[in-house]
Design an enzyme around this catalytic site. Sequence first.
Site, PDB file in Angstrom:
ATOM      1  N   ASN A   9       0.873  -1.168   0.000  1.00 61.14           N
ATOM      2  CA  ASN A   9       0.000   0.000   0.000  1.00 61.14           C
ATOM      3  C   ASN A   9       0.912   1.221   0.000  1.00 61.14           C
ATOM      4  O   ASN A   9       1.485   1.565   1.030  1.00 61.14           O
ATOM      5  CB  ASN A   9      -0.906  -0.020   1.241  1.00 61.14           C
ATOM      6  CG  ASN A   9      -1.780   1.223   1.331  1.00 61.14           C
ATOM      7  OD1 ASN A   9      -1.785   2.049   0.414  1.00 61.14           O
ATOM      8  ND2 ASN A   9      -2.504   1.351   2.430  1.00 61.14           N
ATOM      9  N   TRP A  10       1.040   1.816  -1.166  1.00 60.00           N
ATOM     10  CA  TRP A  10       1.989   2.937  -1.289  1.00 60.00           C
ATOM     11  C   TRP A  10       1.450   4.219  -0.647  1.00 60.00           C
ATOM     12  O   TRP A  10       2.184   5.179  -0.480  1.00 60.00           O
ATOM     13  CB  TRP A  10       2.316   3.198  -2.770  1.00 60.00           C
ATOM     14  CG  TRP A  10       3.001   2.077  -3.470  1.00 60.00           C
ATOM     15  CD1 TRP A  10       3.432   0.896  -2.916  1.00 60.00           C
ATOM     16  CD2 TRP A  10       3.342   2.007  -4.860  1.00 60.00           C
ATOM     17  NE1 TRP A  10       4.010   0.105  -3.882  1.00 60.00           N
ATOM     18  CE2 TRP A  10       3.974   0.765  -5.091  1.00 60.00           C
ATOM     19  CE3 TRP A  10       3.178   2.875  -5.946  1.00 60.00           C
ATOM     20  CZ2 TRP A  10       4.437   0.374  -6.347  1.00 60.00           C
ATOM     21  CZ3 TRP A  10       3.629   2.513  -7.207  1.00 60.00           C
ATOM     22  CH2 TRP A  10       4.261   1.258  -7.399  1.00 60.00           C
ATOM     23  N   LYS A  11       0.167   4.210  -0.329  1.00 60.94           N
ATOM     24  CA  LYS A  11      -0.481   5.396   0.268  1.00 60.94           C
ATOM     25  C   LYS A  11      -0.208   6.622  -0.629  1.00 60.94           C
ATOM     26  O   LYS A  11      -0.155   6.477  -1.847  1.00 60.94           O
ATOM     27  CB  LYS A  11      -0.022   5.587   1.718  1.00 60.94           C
ATOM     28  CG  LYS A  11      -0.219   4.302   2.533  1.00 60.94           C
ATOM     29  CD  LYS A  11      -0.042   4.471   4.012  1.00 60.94           C
ATOM     30  CE  LYS A  11      -0.258   3.125   4.706  1.00 60.94           C
ATOM     31  NZ  LYS A  11      -0.186   3.225   6.178  1.00 60.94           N
ATOM     32  N   HIS A  95      -9.509   1.038   4.634  1.00 56.83           N
ATOM     33  CA  HIS A  95      -8.262   1.267   5.362  1.00 56.83           C
ATOM     34  C   HIS A  95      -8.541   2.218   6.532  1.00 56.83           C
ATOM     35  O   HIS A  95      -9.349   3.135   6.413  1.00 56.83           O
ATOM     36  CB  HIS A  95      -7.201   1.857   4.429  1.00 56.83           C
ATOM     37  CG  HIS A  95      -5.842   1.822   5.051  1.00 56.83           C
ATOM     38  ND1 HIS A  95      -5.443   2.746   5.990  1.00 56.83           N
ATOM     39  CD2 HIS A  95      -4.813   0.959   4.909  1.00 56.83           C
ATOM     40  CE1 HIS A  95      -4.221   2.444   6.398  1.00 56.83           C
ATOM     41  NE2 HIS A  95      -3.814   1.364   5.753  1.00 56.83           N
ATOM     42  N   GLU A  97      -6.973   4.620   7.650  1.00 51.38           N
ATOM     43  CA  GLU A  97      -6.759   6.040   7.348  1.00 51.38           C
ATOM     44  C   GLU A  97      -7.965   6.623   6.620  1.00 51.38           C
ATOM     45  O   GLU A  97      -8.331   7.779   6.826  1.00 51.38           O
ATOM     46  CB  GLU A  97      -5.470   6.197   6.523  1.00 51.38           C
ATOM     47  CG  GLU A  97      -4.239   5.953   7.395  1.00 51.38           C
ATOM     48  CD  GLU A  97      -3.036   5.375   6.667  1.00 51.38           C
ATOM     49  OE1 GLU A  97      -2.989   5.433   5.430  1.00 51.38           O
ATOM     50  OE2 GLU A  97      -2.142   4.834   7.356  1.00 51.38           O
ATOM     51  N   GLU A 167      -5.459  -5.061  10.200  1.00 51.41           N
ATOM     52  CA  GLU A 167      -4.442  -4.040  10.460  1.00 51.41           C
ATOM     53  C   GLU A 167      -4.740  -3.332  11.777  1.00 51.41           C
ATOM     54  O   GLU A 167      -5.525  -2.368  11.802  1.00 51.41           O
ATOM     55  CB  GLU A 167      -4.440  -3.006   9.328  1.00 51.41           C
ATOM     56  CG  GLU A 167      -4.136  -3.578   7.961  1.00 51.41           C
ATOM     57  CD  GLU A 167      -3.544  -2.534   7.037  1.00 51.41           C
ATOM     58  OE1 GLU A 167      -2.461  -2.798   6.505  1.00 51.41           O
ATOM     59  OE2 GLU A 167      -4.140  -1.461   6.872  1.00 51.41           O
ATOM     60  N   GLY A 173       2.356   2.176  10.860  1.00 57.97           N
ATOM     61  CA  GLY A 173       3.298   3.286  10.754  1.00 57.97           C
ATOM     62  C   GLY A 173       3.973   3.636  12.077  1.00 57.97           C
ATOM     63  O   GLY A 173       4.619   4.675  12.195  1.00 57.97           O
ATOM     64  N   SER A 213       3.278  -2.222  10.327  1.00 52.51           N
ATOM     65  CA  SER A 213       4.723  -2.316  10.583  1.00 52.51           C
ATOM     66  C   SER A 213       5.296  -3.683  10.250  1.00 52.51           C
ATOM     67  O   SER A 213       6.234  -4.155  10.902  1.00 52.51           O
ATOM     68  CB  SER A 213       5.058  -1.925  12.028  1.00 52.51           C
ATOM     69  OG  SER A 213       4.668  -0.588  12.273  1.00 52.51           O
ATOM     70  N   GLY A 234       2.825  -1.205   4.237  1.00 53.11           N
ATOM     71  CA  GLY A 234       2.907   0.227   3.972  1.00 53.11           C
ATOM     72  C   GLY A 234       4.341   0.649   3.685  1.00 53.11           C
ATOM     73  O   GLY A 234       4.874   0.409   2.603  1.00 53.11           O
ATOM     74  N   GLY A 235       4.980   1.247   4.675  1.00 52.53           N
ATOM     75  CA  GLY A 235       6.312   1.829   4.490  1.00 52.53           C
ATOM     76  C   GLY A 235       7.319   0.930   3.790  1.00 52.53           C
ATOM     77  O   GLY A 235       8.034   1.378   2.885  1.00 52.53           O
TER      78      GLY A 235
HETATM   79  P1  13P Z   1       2.959   0.297   7.666  1.00 58.10           P
HETATM   80  O1  13P Z   1       3.440  -0.985   7.076  1.00 58.10           O
HETATM   81  O2  13P Z   1       3.697   1.502   7.184  1.00 58.10           O
HETATM   82  O3  13P Z   1       2.814   0.214   9.148  1.00 58.10           O
HETATM   83  O4  13P Z   1       1.456   0.501   7.097  1.00 58.10           O
HETATM   84  C1  13P Z   1       0.589  -0.545   7.158  1.00 58.10           C
HETATM   85  C2  13P Z   1      -0.596  -0.194   6.364  1.00 58.10           C
HETATM   86  O5  13P Z   1      -1.340   0.704   6.701  1.00 58.10           O
HETATM   87  C3  13P Z   1      -0.833  -0.947   5.120  1.00 58.10           C
HETATM   88  O6  13P Z   1      -2.084  -0.675   4.609  1.00 58.10           O
END
Ligand code: 13P
Length: 251
Positions: A9-11, A95, A97, A167, A173, A213, A234-235
């Site tokens: 997920n590149w956000k 998600h 967010e 999640e 994050g 994470s 994510g990251g």
């Molecule tokens: P991180 O891997 O950066 O914690 O993010 C997880 C995430 O929200 C994937 O959708």
Amino acid sequence: MRQQIVAGNWKMNTTIAEGVALAKAVVEKVENPRGKVVFGAPATHLDAVSRTIAGNQHFGLAGQNCHQEEKGAYTGEISADMLLSAGADYVILGHSERRQYFKEDNAMLAKKVNLALSKGLKPIFCCGEPLNIREKGSHVAYVSRQLKASLYHLTEEQFRQIAIAYEPIWAIGTGKTASSAQAQDMHLAIRKAVSRKYGKKVANATTILYGGSCNAANAAELFSQPDVDGGLIGGASLKADDFVTIINALK
Ligand code: 13P
């Protein structure tokens, strides 16, 4: 065996050129993944990224959201048809967010799921509890409610198109990963809940991803758990080498 997935997920990160370079670097390094690899790229990048994975059955492409209406006067929004026309075959829905910053609730997400499925997009449906719910010990009930409210109206055939991503919000994050035991406990609870609604066969076939994470150092331990079928990353999905290590950590 049910399908394993590693989805990035590149956000709201990368330009189109950076996104294409990232996808290319991953595609070049991954030969025979033990599951599907999905790039959750920003909507503006989908068309370009789809060209880098064209014809490669190991890879898929996800939008990070879509609107619950088919089309119309919703300035700034993106429709399921738009995602499909840009080459996406998956869509990340719900998600945390999106729930937090864009006020997406369970009822709205049920509509998004319906529309995505009606168009042939496969939802990666996110669920997960905030820290205070985890501390109270009511996380299983909380996540079960999220699934019930947004998914359990689906027919068995529709439900089979869904991948669930667990999640925990406190792990997103933050660098604070759920332990593999915490992930396994929740994934098993989710699978049992799905089994109560759709039966054992469907539950055993449901892909349940862990997100929060997850990184190159902890992916193998998380993925080794029997009910963890991969990850939503994510990251660490923004670094090709790390993402490839995570893909190779699938069991
Ligand atoms: P991180 O891997 O950066 O914690 O993010 C997880 C995430 O929200 C994937 O959708």
